[in-house]
Write a protein that holds these residues in place. Structure first.
Motif, PDB file in Angstrom:
ATOM      1  N   GLU A 124      72.438   7.196  53.762  1.00 50.28           N
ATOM      2  CA  GLU A 124      72.990   8.543  53.594  1.00 50.28           C
ATOM      3  C   GLU A 124      71.917   9.487  53.023  1.00 50.28           C
ATOM      4  O   GLU A 124      71.843  10.661  53.389  1.00 50.28           O
ATOM      5  CB  GLU A 124      74.231   8.477  52.680  1.00 50.28           C
ATOM      6  CG  GLU A 124      75.152   9.631  52.853  1.00 50.28           C
ATOM      7  CD  GLU A 124      76.607   9.335  52.452  1.00 50.28           C
ATOM      8  OE1 GLU A 124      76.980   8.156  52.286  1.00 50.28           O
ATOM      9  OE2 GLU A 124      77.362  10.297  52.299  1.00 50.28           O
ATOM     10  N   PHE A 137      81.231  18.394  52.204  1.00 46.04           N
ATOM     11  CA  PHE A 137      81.922  17.377  51.399  1.00 46.04           C
ATOM     12  C   PHE A 137      82.432  18.024  50.126  1.00 46.04           C
ATOM     13  O   PHE A 137      81.683  18.660  49.393  1.00 46.04           O
ATOM     14  CB  PHE A 137      80.951  16.246  51.046  1.00 46.04           C
ATOM     15  CG  PHE A 137      81.608  15.118  50.289  1.00 46.04           C
ATOM     16  CD1 PHE A 137      82.058  13.985  50.949  1.00 46.04           C
ATOM     17  CD2 PHE A 137      81.794  15.193  48.912  1.00 46.04           C
ATOM     18  CE1 PHE A 137      82.676  12.947  50.261  1.00 46.04           C
ATOM     19  CE2 PHE A 137      82.418  14.164  48.224  1.00 46.04           C
ATOM     20  CZ  PHE A 137      82.855  13.040  48.890  1.00 46.04           C
ATOM     21  N   ARG A 148      85.019   5.075  44.511  1.00 51.13           N
ATOM     22  CA  ARG A 148      84.575   6.246  45.285  1.00 51.13           C
ATOM     23  C   ARG A 148      85.494   7.389  44.929  1.00 51.13           C
ATOM     24  O   ARG A 148      86.699   7.191  44.746  1.00 51.13           O
ATOM     25  CB  ARG A 148      84.732   6.002  46.781  1.00 51.13           C
ATOM     26  CG  ARG A 148      83.847   4.941  47.336  1.00 51.13           C
ATOM     27  CD  ARG A 148      83.856   5.017  48.850  1.00 51.13           C
ATOM     28  NE  ARG A 148      83.177   3.866  49.397  1.00 51.13           N
ATOM     29  CZ  ARG A 148      82.443   3.875  50.507  1.00 51.13           C
ATOM     30  NH1 ARG A 148      82.315   4.996  51.197  1.00 51.13           N
ATOM     31  NH2 ARG A 148      81.845   2.800  50.939  1.00 51.13           N
ATOM     32  N   CYS A 149      84.930   8.590  44.931  1.00 47.17           N
ATOM     33  CA  CYS A 149      85.793   9.769  44.751  1.00 47.17           C
ATOM     34  C   CYS A 149      86.808   9.805  45.871  1.00 47.17           C
ATOM     35  O   CYS A 149      87.898  10.343  45.721  1.00 47.17           O
ATOM     36  CB  CYS A 149      84.993  11.064  44.815  1.00 47.17           C
ATOM     37  SG  CYS A 149      83.469  11.022  43.931  1.00 47.17           S
ATOM     38  N   THR A 150      86.417   9.246  47.037  1.00 39.08           N
ATOM     39  CA  THR A 150      87.264   9.319  48.228  1.00 39.08           C
ATOM     40  C   THR A 150      88.139   8.077  48.425  1.00 39.08           C
ATOM     41  O   THR A 150      88.781   7.939  49.476  1.00 39.08           O
ATOM     42  CB  THR A 150      86.367   9.491  49.475  1.00 39.08           C
ATOM     43  OG1 THR A 150      85.322   8.516  49.402  1.00 39.08           O
ATOM     44  CG2 THR A 150      85.779  10.872  49.580  1.00 39.08           C
ATOM     45  N   TYR A 206      91.107  12.747  57.796  1.00 42.13           N
ATOM     46  CA  TYR A 206      90.771  11.786  58.858  1.00 42.13           C
ATOM     47  C   TYR A 206      92.009  11.450  59.688  1.00 42.13           C
ATOM     48  O   TYR A 206      93.119  11.404  59.150  1.00 42.13           O
ATOM     49  CB  TYR A 206      90.283  10.472  58.245  1.00 42.13           C
ATOM     50  CG  TYR A 206      88.969  10.549  57.498  1.00 42.13           C
ATOM     51  CD1 TYR A 206      87.756  10.270  58.142  1.00 42.13           C
ATOM     52  CD2 TYR A 206      88.928  10.854  56.138  1.00 42.13           C
ATOM     53  CE1 TYR A 206      86.542  10.297  57.460  1.00 42.13           C
ATOM     54  CE2 TYR A 206      87.718  10.888  55.443  1.00 42.13           C
ATOM     55  CZ  TYR A 206      86.538  10.604  56.107  1.00 42.13           C
ATOM     56  OH  TYR A 206      85.347  10.636  55.427  1.00 42.13           O
ATOM     57  N   ILE A 264      74.138  10.797  46.614  1.00 42.10           N
ATOM     58  CA  ILE A 264      74.565  12.076  46.027  1.00 42.10           C
ATOM     59  C   ILE A 264      73.376  12.863  45.457  1.00 42.10           C
ATOM     60  O   ILE A 264      73.270  14.072  45.708  1.00 42.10           O
ATOM     61  CB  ILE A 264      75.723  11.864  45.029  1.00 42.10           C
ATOM     62  CG1 ILE A 264      76.965  11.387  45.819  1.00 42.10           C
ATOM     63  CG2 ILE A 264      76.026  13.143  44.243  1.00 42.10           C
ATOM     64  CD1 ILE A 264      78.212  11.098  45.000  1.00 42.10           C
ATOM     65  N   ASN A 318      78.198   6.087  41.337  1.00 46.24           N
ATOM     66  CA  ASN A 318      78.831   5.331  42.429  1.00 46.24           C
ATOM     67  C   ASN A 318      78.088   5.461  43.756  1.00 46.24           C
ATOM     68  O   ASN A 318      78.127   4.577  44.584  1.00 46.24           O
ATOM     69  CB  ASN A 318      80.307   5.719  42.579  1.00 46.24           C
ATOM     70  CG  ASN A 318      80.500   7.146  43.000  1.00 46.24           C
ATOM     71  OD1 ASN A 318      79.627   7.993  42.784  1.00 46.24           O
ATOM     72  ND2 ASN A 318      81.635   7.450  43.597  1.00 46.24           N
ATOM     73  N   PHE A 319      77.413   6.594  43.950  1.00 49.24           N
ATOM     74  CA  PHE A 319      76.509   6.759  45.096  1.00 49.24           C
ATOM     75  C   PHE A 319      75.175   7.200  44.517  1.00 49.24           C
ATOM     76  O   PHE A 319      74.810   8.373  44.572  1.00 49.24           O
ATOM     77  CB  PHE A 319      77.079   7.750  46.119  1.00 49.24           C
ATOM     78  CG  PHE A 319      78.064   7.092  47.033  1.00 49.24           C
ATOM     79  CD1 PHE A 319      77.668   6.636  48.286  1.00 49.24           C
ATOM     80  CD2 PHE A 319      79.363   6.856  46.616  1.00 49.24           C
ATOM     81  CE1 PHE A 319      78.569   5.972  49.114  1.00 49.24           C
ATOM     82  CE2 PHE A 319      80.263   6.194  47.436  1.00 49.24           C
ATOM     83  CZ  PHE A 319      79.863   5.750  48.690  1.00 49.24           C
ATOM     84  N   TRP A 332      72.106  14.463  48.534  1.00 52.42           N
ATOM     85  CA  TRP A 332      72.922  15.592  48.999  1.00 52.42           C
ATOM     86  C   TRP A 332      72.504  16.862  48.276  1.00 52.42           C
ATOM     87  O   TRP A 332      72.330  17.920  48.869  1.00 52.42           O
ATOM     88  CB  TRP A 332      74.400  15.385  48.669  1.00 52.42           C
ATOM     89  CG  TRP A 332      75.159  14.392  49.477  1.00 52.42           C
ATOM     90  CD1 TRP A 332      74.707  13.678  50.555  1.00 52.42           C
ATOM     91  CD2 TRP A 332      76.525  14.004  49.254  1.00 52.42           C
ATOM     92  NE1 TRP A 332      75.727  12.872  51.003  1.00 52.42           N
ATOM     93  CE2 TRP A 332      76.847  13.052  50.239  1.00 52.42           C
ATOM     94  CE3 TRP A 332      77.508  14.367  48.328  1.00 52.42           C
ATOM     95  CZ2 TRP A 332      78.100  12.459  50.320  1.00 52.42           C
ATOM     96  CZ3 TRP A 332      78.752  13.775  48.417  1.00 52.42           C
ATOM     97  CH2 TRP A 332      79.046  12.835  49.393  1.00 52.42           C
ATOM     98  N   ILE A 346      87.621   7.334  53.477  1.00 51.03           N
ATOM     99  CA  ILE A 346      86.184   7.301  53.201  1.00 51.03           C
ATOM    100  C   ILE A 346      85.412   7.307  54.512  1.00 51.03           C
ATOM    101  O   ILE A 346      85.961   6.954  55.558  1.00 51.03           O
ATOM    102  CB  ILE A 346      85.790   6.079  52.337  1.00 51.03           C
ATOM    103  CG1 ILE A 346      85.994   4.754  53.093  1.00 51.03           C
ATOM    104  CG2 ILE A 346      86.609   6.059  51.055  1.00 51.03           C
ATOM    105  CD1 ILE A 346      85.581   3.524  52.294  1.00 51.03           C
ATOM    106  N   GLY A 347      84.150   7.724  54.444  1.00 48.33           N
ATOM    107  CA  GLY A 347      83.344   7.712  55.665  1.00 48.33           C
ATOM    108  C   GLY A 347      82.763   9.067  56.024  1.00 48.33           C
ATOM    109  O   GLY A 347      82.458   9.336  57.192  1.00 48.33           O
ATOM    110  N   ALA A 348      82.565   9.913  55.007  1.00 45.11           N
ATOM    111  CA  ALA A 348      82.019  11.247  55.258  1.00 45.11           C
ATOM    112  C   ALA A 348      80.582  11.157  55.770  1.00 45.11           C
ATOM    113  O   ALA A 348      79.816  10.299  55.337  1.00 45.11           O
ATOM    114  CB  ALA A 348      82.055  12.056  53.970  1.00 45.11           C
TER     115      ALA A 348
HETATM  116  C1  UN1 Z   1      82.251   9.416  47.016  1.00 42.28           C
HETATM  117  O1  UN1 Z   1      83.366   9.137  47.416  1.00 42.28           O
HETATM  118  O2  UN1 Z   1      82.007   9.412  45.811  1.00 42.28           O
HETATM  119  O3  UN1 Z   1      82.640   9.280  52.471  1.00 42.28           O
HETATM  120  C2  UN1 Z   1      81.166   9.728  47.983  1.00 42.28           C
HETATM  121  C3  UN1 Z   1      82.137   8.330  51.890  1.00 42.28           C
HETATM  122  C4  UN1 Z   1      80.678   8.353  51.507  1.00 42.28           C
HETATM  123  C5  UN1 Z   1      80.447   9.263  50.345  1.00 42.28           C
HETATM  124  C6  UN1 Z   1      81.447   9.051  49.264  1.00 42.28           C
HETATM  125  N1  UN1 Z   1      79.893   8.751  52.638  1.00 42.28           N
HETATM  126  O4  UN1 Z   1      82.797   7.356  51.596  1.00 42.28           O
END
Ligand code: UN1
Length: 513
Positions: free
Chosen positions: A122, A468, A299-301, A454, A173, A168-169, A176, A460-462
Motif C-alpha cells: 500500500e 479514505f 483496523r479502523c475499517t 462495498y 498510513i 495498525n498500518f 498515505w 476492508i480493502g480500500a
Molecule cells: C485501517 O482500517 O486502519 O482498507 C486502514 C483497508 C486497508 C487500509 C485500512 N487498505 O483495509
C-alpha cells in the motif's frame, strides 16, 4: 505456533541483533537530548526485543520542525515532477525490500506476513500514485468576466506538515499522508506510534537512500504528550494529519484551533456488513471472516458488526462461528497462522473487557470468548477470534469500537431495518452489503452514511487512489489518499492576470446584455 516457525524466528533474531534506533532529523540519525530510549517488543513473544528507540522530547521536536522549515523553500521551489522522482525511487526501494520490511513489521505489531506485505504494498502504491500526481497537481483555469484577463487557481503547499500515525498500518498510513504531503511541496515531521516506530524508520531509510534533500522528511519517535502535543502547538507546523482514536483526535483539534492549523483527522469506526436474505451466504461468511479477523480486528475499517436478515440468520451464524473456531492463531511469521496477536497487553485487556461486557449484556458467545495464555501463547497477547450472536443494536458491543478480534451479529427484518441499525452508531467509516438484488445494493449505497461502501465485499480493502475516511465521529470532513489527500496538503491560490492595459473593475465594468 509450530516448532518450525519458532526455529526460523530464532534464526532471524540471531541475524539481526536488537539495536538502538535514532531520530532522523535534517538528514542525520541523531539521539534524543533526553538521553532516554524506550523498548519495542514483539507482541507475539515479549522476549523478542525488536529494538530500542529515542524517547524524544519537545527539544527534539523543535529541532525537527526547524530542519523541516529550513528545507521548505528549496523543496517547494523544486518542480513537482522533480519531487516525484524521489517518490518513484522510494517506491522502487520499498518494492525491493518489501519482504524484509514486512517481516520486521510483523515482529513489531503482530499481523500475519501476508498482511504486512500488503501494508508495504500500500505504501508502494501510494508512492507511485503521488509521484504520478507530480505531473498533474491539477488546478483550475476558467474564463474571466472581463476582456483580456486570465483566471486560474493553483495548489500551494502549506509549509511544515506534522504527521501523527498509528500502529495498525505502520507504513501504509505514513505513506498515505507523507507521499501526498511531499508531492504538494510540504516538508514533513512525523511522529510514529510508539508501538511501531521501526516501520517509519525503515521508510526514512528509503527516503535517505533515494537521496531526498536533508530536512524534507524528519522522524521523531516518542510519546504523544512529549512529541505529539508540542507538534500540535508549534507555530511553524501548518497542517496536522492524525490517525487514531476519536478522543485524541478531539484533543488535537482543540490544540490546533488557536493557531488555525489545518487539521485532518481519521478516527474510530464501528463498521457494518449487512447480509440480505438473497445474499450468497457462503460468500458473506468469507467476507465477514476476513473483515472481522484480518489484522486481528485491529483496523479502523474492521467489520465489528454484521447485520443479518432473520431468514438467513441462523445459517449465517452457524457458518461464521464454525469458520472462526478454525482460524489458527499464532505468531504472524508462521506461514500456518491465520491471525496474529493483539498489539499490546493493554489492547488485549480492552478486548477481554468488551468480551465480558458482551456476556454481561446477554449476547451469546458462539465462538472464541477467551484470551490465549497457555504454552506458546504465554509470551504474547493472543485472543481467540470471537463471535457474538443475538446482539441487540444498542448493546455496548454493538456501539463502541473494540479494535480487536470480536464481532457482533445482529438480526434484522428488512433492508430498511439493516440500514437503520447500520447507521445507528457515532461513527461512519465503512459499510457493506451482501445481496444479489441490484436495487437493494443501490439503495444501501445511497443511504448508508459512511465514507466507504462495498457491495458483496467486506468493510476492508480500500485502494490508495480513492479517498479514505469517514463521516460523523470518524473524521472532520477531510479524506486522505486519492486526490482527496492532495486537498489536505495544499491550499488554493486564485490568480487573476489582467493584460488589457487598463483598469477593469470586476462586477462593475461588466456589460449588461
Ligand atoms: C485501517 O482500517 O486502519 O482498507 C486502514 C483497508 C486497508 C487500509 C485500512 N487498505 O483495509
Amino acid at each position: 505456533m509450530s516448532a518450525t516457525a519458532t526455529t526460523s524466528f530464532a534464526q532471524e533474531r540471531a541475524l539481526r541483533e536488537p539495536r538502538e534506533y535514532s531520530n532522523y532529523i535534517d538528514g542525520e540519525w541523531v539521539k534524543s537530548s533526553s538521553g532516554k530510549v524506550f523498548e519495542n517488543r514483539n507482541p507475539a513473544n515479549e522476549d523478542d526485543l525488536v529494538g530500542t528507540f529515542q524517547e524524544s522530547n519537545e527539544d527534539d521536536l523543535n529541532a525537527a520542525v526547524d530542519a523541516a522549515h529550513r528545507a521548505y523553500d528549496a523543496w517547494r521551489l523544486t518542480p513537482a515532477p522533480k519531487r516525484a522522482e524521489y517518490l518513484y525511487r522510494v517506491g522502487d526501494i520499498l518494492k525491493r525490500d518489501k519482504e524484509k520490511i514486512a517481516r520486521e513489521m510483523t515482529r513489531e505489531m503482530g499481523k500475519v506476513l501476508d498482511e504486512t506485505k500488503g501494508d508495504v504494498q500500500e505504501a508502494i502504491d501510494m508512492a507511485f500514485l503521488a509521484a504520478g500526481e507530480g505531473r498533474r497537481l491539477f488546478g483550475v483555469t476558467t474564463p474571466s468576466e472581463l476582456s483580456n484577463k486570465f483566471n486560474m487557481a493553483v495548489r500551494m503547499p502549506l509549509g511544515v506538515a506534522g504527521l501523527i500515525t498509528p500502529w495498525n498500518f505502520p507504513i501504509a498510513i505514513p505513506a498515505w499522508k507523507g507521499m501526498a504531503a511531499l508531492i504538494c511541496g510540504n516538508t514533513v515531521v512525523i511522529k510514529p506510534a510508539s508501538l511501531t516506530p521501526l516501520s517509519v524508520i525503515m521508510l526514512a531509510e528509503a527516503f535517505e537512500e533515494a537521496g531526498l534533500p536533508k530536512g524534507v522528511w524528519n522522524v521523531v519517535t516518542g510519546g504523544g504528550r512529549e512529541v505529539g502535543d508540542p507538534m500540535t502547538r508549534h507555530e511553524k507546523v501548518k497542517v496536522i494529519s492524525f490517525t487514531g482514536s476519536t478522543q485524541v483526535g478531539r484533543d488535537i483539534s482543540v490544540a490546533c484551533a488557536p493557531s488555525f492549523k489545518h487539521v485532518h483527522l481519521e478516527m474510530g469506526g464501528k463498521n457494518v456488513i449487512m447480509v440480505m436474505d438473497d445474499a450468497d451466504v457462503d460468500l458473506a461468511v468469507d467476507g465477514a471472516l476476513w473483515g472481522a479477523f484480518g489484522t486481528a480486528g485491529q483496523r479502523c475499517t474492521a467489520a465489528s458488526r454484521i447485520v443479518v436478515h432473520k431468514k438467513v440468520y441462523e445459517q449465517f451464524v452457524d457458518k461464521l462461528a464454525g469458520r472462526a473456531k478454525k482460524l489458527r492463531v499464532g505468531n504472524g511469521l508462521d506461514a500456518n497462522v491465520d491471525m496474529g496477536p493483539n498489539v499490546s497487553a493493554s489492547q488485549l485487556k480492552t478486548v477481554e473487557s468488551y468480551v465480558q461486557i458482551g456476556k454481561d449484556e446477554g449476547a451469546t458467545c458462539v465462538a472464541g470468548g477467551s484470551a490465549l495464555r497457555d504454552g506458546d501463547y504465554a509470551k504474547g497477547f493472543f485472543h481467540q477470534p470471537t463471535v457474538f450472536a443475538d446482539v441487540k443494536r444498542d448493546m455496548r458491543i454493538a456501539q463502541e469500537e473494540i479494535f480487536g478480534p470480536v464481532t457482533a451479529v445482529i438480526p434484522c427484518d428488512s433492508l430498511e431495518d439493516a440500514i437503520a441499525i447500520g447507521n445507528g452508531v457515532r461513527y461512519g467509516l465503512s459499510s457493506s452489503i451482501y445481496t444479489r438484488d441490484i436495487n437493494k445494493a443501490f439503495a444501501a449505497m445511497r443511504d448508508m452514511y459512511t465514507g466507504i461502501f462495498y457491495v458483496n465485499a467486506p468493510t476492508i480493502g480500500a485502494e490508495v487512489h480513492l479517498p479514505f475516511g469517514g463521516t460523523k465521529e470518524t473524521g472532520n470532513g477531510h479524506r486522505e489518499a486519492g486526490v482527496a489527500g492532495i486537498d489536505v496538503f495544499s491550499e488554493w491560490k486564485s490568480i487573476y492576470v489582467d493584460y488589457s492595459g487598463s483598469l477593469q473593475r470586476a462586477q462593475i465594468d461588466t456589460e449588461d446584455i
